[in-house]
Design a protein around this motif. Sequence first.
Motif, PDB file in Angstrom:
ATOM      1  N   GLY A   1       6.447  36.118  29.802  1.00 31.78           N
ATOM      2  CA  GLY A   1       5.934  35.615  31.081  1.00 31.78           C
ATOM      3  C   GLY A   1       5.732  36.748  32.064  1.00 31.78           C
ATOM      4  O   GLY A   1       6.668  37.430  32.461  1.00 31.78           O
TER       5      GLY A   1
ATOM      6  N   GLY B   1       8.816  36.582  38.135  1.00 34.06           N
ATOM      7  CA  GLY B   1      10.097  37.015  37.575  1.00 34.06           C
ATOM      8  C   GLY B   1       9.902  38.028  36.460  1.00 34.06           C
ATOM      9  O   GLY B   1      10.550  39.087  36.445  1.00 34.06           O
TER      10      GLY B   1
ATOM     11  N   GLU C   1       2.333  37.906  27.678  1.00 36.16           N
ATOM     12  CA  GLU C   1       1.700  37.075  28.704  1.00 36.16           C
ATOM     13  C   GLU C   1       0.281  36.748  28.232  1.00 36.16           C
ATOM     14  O   GLU C   1      -0.491  37.664  27.966  1.00 36.16           O
ATOM     15  N   PRO C   2      -0.086  35.460  28.154  1.00 38.32           N
ATOM     16  CA  PRO C   2      -1.407  35.136  27.611  1.00 38.32           C
ATOM     17  C   PRO C   2      -2.578  35.604  28.479  1.00 38.32           C
ATOM     18  O   PRO C   2      -3.629  35.958  27.959  1.00 38.32           O
TER      19      PRO C   2
ATOM     20  N   CYS D   1       0.444  31.550  42.970  1.00 37.82           N
ATOM     21  CA  CYS D   1       0.500  30.311  43.772  1.00 37.82           C
ATOM     22  C   CYS D   1       0.636  30.653  45.260  1.00 37.82           C
ATOM     23  O   CYS D   1      -0.017  30.012  46.088  1.00 37.82           O
TER      24      CYS D   1
ATOM     25  N   ALA E   1       4.080  33.246  23.562  1.00 37.89           N
ATOM     26  CA  ALA E   1       5.286  33.168  22.727  1.00 37.89           C
ATOM     27  C   ALA E   1       5.428  31.720  22.276  1.00 37.89           C
ATOM     28  O   ALA E   1       5.458  30.814  23.105  1.00 37.89           O
TER      29      ALA E   1
ATOM     30  N   SER F   1      10.789  34.367  31.677  1.00 39.57           N
ATOM     31  CA  SER F   1      10.441  33.883  33.017  1.00 39.57           C
ATOM     32  C   SER F   1       9.165  33.043  32.886  1.00 39.57           C
ATOM     33  O   SER F   1       8.100  33.424  33.377  1.00 39.57           O
TER      34      SER F   1
ATOM     35  N   ARG G   1       9.027  23.422  41.967  1.00 38.79           N
ATOM     36  CA  ARG G   1       8.518  24.732  42.393  1.00 38.79           C
ATOM     37  C   ARG G   1       8.106  24.685  43.862  1.00 38.79           C
ATOM     38  O   ARG G   1       7.321  23.838  44.249  1.00 38.79           O
TER      39      ARG G   1
ATOM     40  N   ASP H   1      11.665  30.129  38.280  1.00 43.74           N
ATOM     41  CA  ASP H   1      11.648  28.678  38.453  1.00 43.74           C
ATOM     42  C   ASP H   1      12.354  27.930  37.324  1.00 43.74           C
ATOM     43  O   ASP H   1      12.825  26.809  37.531  1.00 43.74           O
TER      44      ASP H   1
ATOM     45  N   SER I   1      11.213  29.897  44.160  1.00 40.64           N
ATOM     46  CA  SER I   1      10.155  30.617  44.884  1.00 40.64           C
ATOM     47  C   SER I   1       9.820  31.909  44.160  1.00 40.64           C
ATOM     48  O   SER I   1      10.615  32.416  43.363  1.00 40.64           O
ATOM     49  N   GLY I   2       8.641  32.460  44.478  1.00 38.84           N
ATOM     50  CA  GLY I   2       8.243  33.735  43.919  1.00 38.84           C
ATOM     51  C   GLY I   2       9.161  34.857  44.382  1.00 38.84           C
ATOM     52  O   GLY I   2       9.516  35.748  43.611  1.00 38.84           O
ATOM     53  N   PHE I   3       9.564  34.783  45.646  1.00 37.82           N
ATOM     54  CA  PHE I   3      10.485  35.788  46.193  1.00 37.82           C
ATOM     55  C   PHE I   3      11.810  35.745  45.434  1.00 37.82           C
ATOM     56  O   PHE I   3      12.334  36.781  44.991  1.00 37.82           O
TER      57      PHE I   3
ATOM     58  N   TRP J   1       4.188  40.177  53.817  1.00 37.30           N
ATOM     59  CA  TRP J   1       5.055  39.791  52.692  1.00 37.30           C
ATOM     60  C   TRP J   1       4.256  39.709  51.406  1.00 37.30           C
ATOM     61  O   TRP J   1       4.665  40.219  50.369  1.00 37.30           O
TER      62      TRP J   1
HETATM   63  P1  FAD Z   1       5.390  32.169  37.185  1.00 38.08           P
HETATM   64  O1  FAD Z   1       5.141  33.073  38.313  1.00 38.08           O
HETATM   65  O2  FAD Z   1       4.640  30.898  37.086  1.00 38.08           O
HETATM   66  O3  FAD Z   1       5.130  32.990  35.860  1.00 38.08           O
HETATM   67  C1  FAD Z   1       5.255  32.409  34.600  1.00 38.08           C
HETATM   68  C2  FAD Z   1       4.375  33.183  33.621  1.00 38.08           C
HETATM   69  O4  FAD Z   1       4.819  32.934  32.293  1.00 38.08           O
HETATM   70  C3  FAD Z   1       2.909  32.772  33.664  1.00 38.08           C
HETATM   71  O5  FAD Z   1       2.114  33.918  33.836  1.00 38.08           O
HETATM   72  C4  FAD Z   1       2.659  32.115  32.315  1.00 38.08           C
HETATM   73  O6  FAD Z   1       1.356  32.363  31.821  1.00 38.08           O
HETATM   74  C5  FAD Z   1       3.708  32.788  31.449  1.00 38.08           C
HETATM   75  N1  FAD Z   1       4.163  31.990  30.301  1.00 38.08           N
HETATM   76  C6  FAD Z   1       4.644  30.730  30.298  1.00 38.08           C
HETATM   77  N2  FAD Z   1       4.985  30.359  29.059  1.00 38.08           N
HETATM   78  C7  FAD Z   1       4.735  31.427  28.258  1.00 38.08           C
HETATM   79  C8  FAD Z   1       4.875  31.659  26.860  1.00 38.08           C
HETATM   80  N3  FAD Z   1       5.352  30.716  26.035  1.00 38.08           N
HETATM   81  N4  FAD Z   1       4.503  32.862  26.371  1.00 38.08           N
HETATM   82  C9  FAD Z   1       4.019  33.827  27.197  1.00 38.08           C
HETATM   83  N5  FAD Z   1       3.863  33.659  28.527  1.00 38.08           N
HETATM   84  C10 FAD Z   1       4.218  32.466  29.042  1.00 38.08           C
HETATM   85  N6  FAD Z   1       6.791  31.348  46.411  1.00 38.08           N
HETATM   86  C11 FAD Z   1       7.076  32.219  47.408  1.00 38.08           C
HETATM   87  O7  FAD Z   1       8.020  32.994  47.290  1.00 38.08           O
HETATM   88  N7  FAD Z   1       6.326  32.244  48.533  1.00 38.08           N
HETATM   89  C12 FAD Z   1       5.267  31.432  48.726  1.00 38.08           C
HETATM   90  O8  FAD Z   1       4.600  31.509  49.781  1.00 38.08           O
HETATM   91  C13 FAD Z   1       4.946  30.503  47.705  1.00 38.08           C
HETATM   92  N8  FAD Z   1       3.888  29.679  47.848  1.00 38.08           N
HETATM   93  C14 FAD Z   1       3.604  28.798  46.854  1.00 38.08           C
HETATM   94  C15 FAD Z   1       2.545  27.920  47.033  1.00 38.08           C
HETATM   95  C16 FAD Z   1       2.220  26.997  46.056  1.00 38.08           C
HETATM   96  C17 FAD Z   1       1.055  26.057  46.255  1.00 38.08           C
HETATM   97  C18 FAD Z   1       2.987  26.946  44.859  1.00 38.08           C
HETATM   98  C19 FAD Z   1       2.646  25.970  43.767  1.00 38.08           C
HETATM   99  C20 FAD Z   1       4.049  27.821  44.662  1.00 38.08           C
HETATM  100  C21 FAD Z   1       4.374  28.748  45.658  1.00 38.08           C
HETATM  101  N9  FAD Z   1       5.444  29.622  45.506  1.00 38.08           N
HETATM  102  C22 FAD Z   1       5.746  30.496  46.518  1.00 38.08           C
HETATM  103  C23 FAD Z   1       6.332  29.547  44.324  1.00 38.08           C
HETATM  104  C24 FAD Z   1       6.028  30.591  43.238  1.00 38.08           C
HETATM  105  O9  FAD Z   1       4.697  30.470  42.806  1.00 38.08           O
HETATM  106  C25 FAD Z   1       6.947  30.409  42.031  1.00 38.08           C
HETATM  107  O10 FAD Z   1       8.257  30.192  42.456  1.00 38.08           O
HETATM  108  C26 FAD Z   1       6.896  31.634  41.130  1.00 38.08           C
HETATM  109  O11 FAD Z   1       5.601  31.731  40.555  1.00 38.08           O
HETATM  110  C27 FAD Z   1       7.959  31.582  40.043  1.00 38.08           C
HETATM  111  O12 FAD Z   1       7.905  32.721  39.237  1.00 38.08           O
HETATM  112  P2  FAD Z   1       8.205  32.598  37.665  1.00 38.08           P
HETATM  113  O13 FAD Z   1       8.206  33.976  37.135  1.00 38.08           O
HETATM  114  O14 FAD Z   1       9.366  31.720  37.437  1.00 38.08           O
HETATM  115  O15 FAD Z   1       6.936  31.778  37.108  1.00 38.08           O
END
Ligand code: FAD
Length: 396
Positions: A9, A13, A34-35, A42, A78, A104, A161, A291, A301-303, A386
């Motif tokens: 991912g 994260g 990562e695909p 987001c 994956a 992640s 999320r 998440d 959150s992304g942060f 930010w």
């Molecule tokens: P993601 O960032 O979603 O990354 C997951 C990755 O894993 C993806 O690229 C996916 O393709 C990959 N993946 C999944 N399964 C597989 C697999 N089997 N094999 C290979 N790759 C895979 N957060 C903030 O901090 N500030 C904000 O202002 C904010 N605004 C937002 C607004 C909206 C409308 C939304 C929906 C969310 C917002 N967020 C914000 C939240 C934030 O987007 C998420 O919390 C964050 O993306 C989580 O990170 P992550 O690494 O867990 O998942």
Amino acid sequence: HAGHVIVVGGGFGGATAAKYIKRGNPKIDVTLIEPNSTFYTCPFSNLVLAGERSLDSIGHSYEELKSVFGVNVIHAFAEDIDGVAHKVTLSNGSVLSYDRLLLSPGIDMRWNAIEGYDEAASEKAPHAWKAGNQTLLLRKQLEDMEDGGTFVMSVPADPFRCPPGPYERASLVAHYLKQHKPRSKVLILDSKDNFSKQGLFTSAWKDIYGDMIEWVGVSGDGRVVRVDADKREVETEFGTLHSASALNIIPPQKAGFIADRAGVTNESGWVPVNPNTFESQQVADIYVVGDATLAAPMPKSGFAANTQGKVAAAAIVASLAGITAPDPYWANTCYSLVNPDYGISVAGVYKVEDNQIITVPGSGGLSAADASLEIRQAEAAYAVGWYEAITQDTWG
Ligand code: FAD
């Protein structure tokens, strides 16, 4: 051989962790799976929805992770994980071995948790809760909406999320409608009775949008139980039908499916982790961040995913060197834009106490209820700062 780490991912994260493992010890081989070759965030996708930004402006590539940090990036999915044999099977057929694995994968939607809402229905009533094509589909509905129509949004119960995300979206949709279709409405049908920054949002809505935005909580029959995506109609718990000109269903969620395949989820559908390291409580040598995890009081959150990625990276570097991981701290700020010049925020700092993640007493807090317009404008500018900083820290 300093070890091989596979990261699944390349979102907030995973990309952060891949980079910070390399920064921690460049001799460790890091492979990122990562695909997609472009990651659309987001964060700020609600501005794309409102027509205030292009989709390109929220896209990030993996070029710097490769060329500057030496991460090996494989664009594949994956598909399976064997935590005992330490192996990951990819969609391109290859099988890779790891010393440590970091997942992640973000979220998957719980299709059919709302009757009639499956993956096919999401093409007609987009969730737009993963950015990219879904964002554009919902944008198109908004553009096609007639003046006087209703934008209906269904919001799930916790945990999901981005707790303030739906309310920022409602705000920015109203910002667009106010300029282009001023007789229209935004109706939020919510599966809970309280939401993030509620007081700040509701008073700003009143000031800026009058009665354009209506919010209905679960006690007021806000929980959507059935969706007819073809008719753009929803039915709530007590049988009320609402028809929409634009329909946005944000369904209940769970950890990305690969977490299930790795055996790290529990009955909640999310991943319990050791708070000091973000190593899975269920399978050794698999770390999970973002998440997908159960990390309350930190939000999804992304942060938070970014700081968790750094903590897990430090723990992995330490573990491969046979030393103890440093004591972790995490931080989070979630900015929301009520309009492009009006920002509000919630912040927190977190640490571990008695093997639990807690909010550091006295840290963080909310924007002041009575702040001046200058402060709201400044917070909107901080939100842009930010975004630039975190995307640079994660992919740059
Ligand atoms: P993601 O960032 O979603 O990354 C997951 C990755 O894993 C993806 O690229 C996916 O393709 C990959 N993946 C999944 N399964 C597989 C697999 N089997 N094999 C290979 N790759 C895979 N957060 C903030 O901090 N500030 C904000 O202002 C904010 N605004 C937002 C607004 C909206 C409308 C939304 C929906 C969310 C917002 N967020 C914000 C939240 C934030 O987007 C998420 O919390 C964050 O993306 C989580 O990170 P992550 O690494 O867990 O998942």
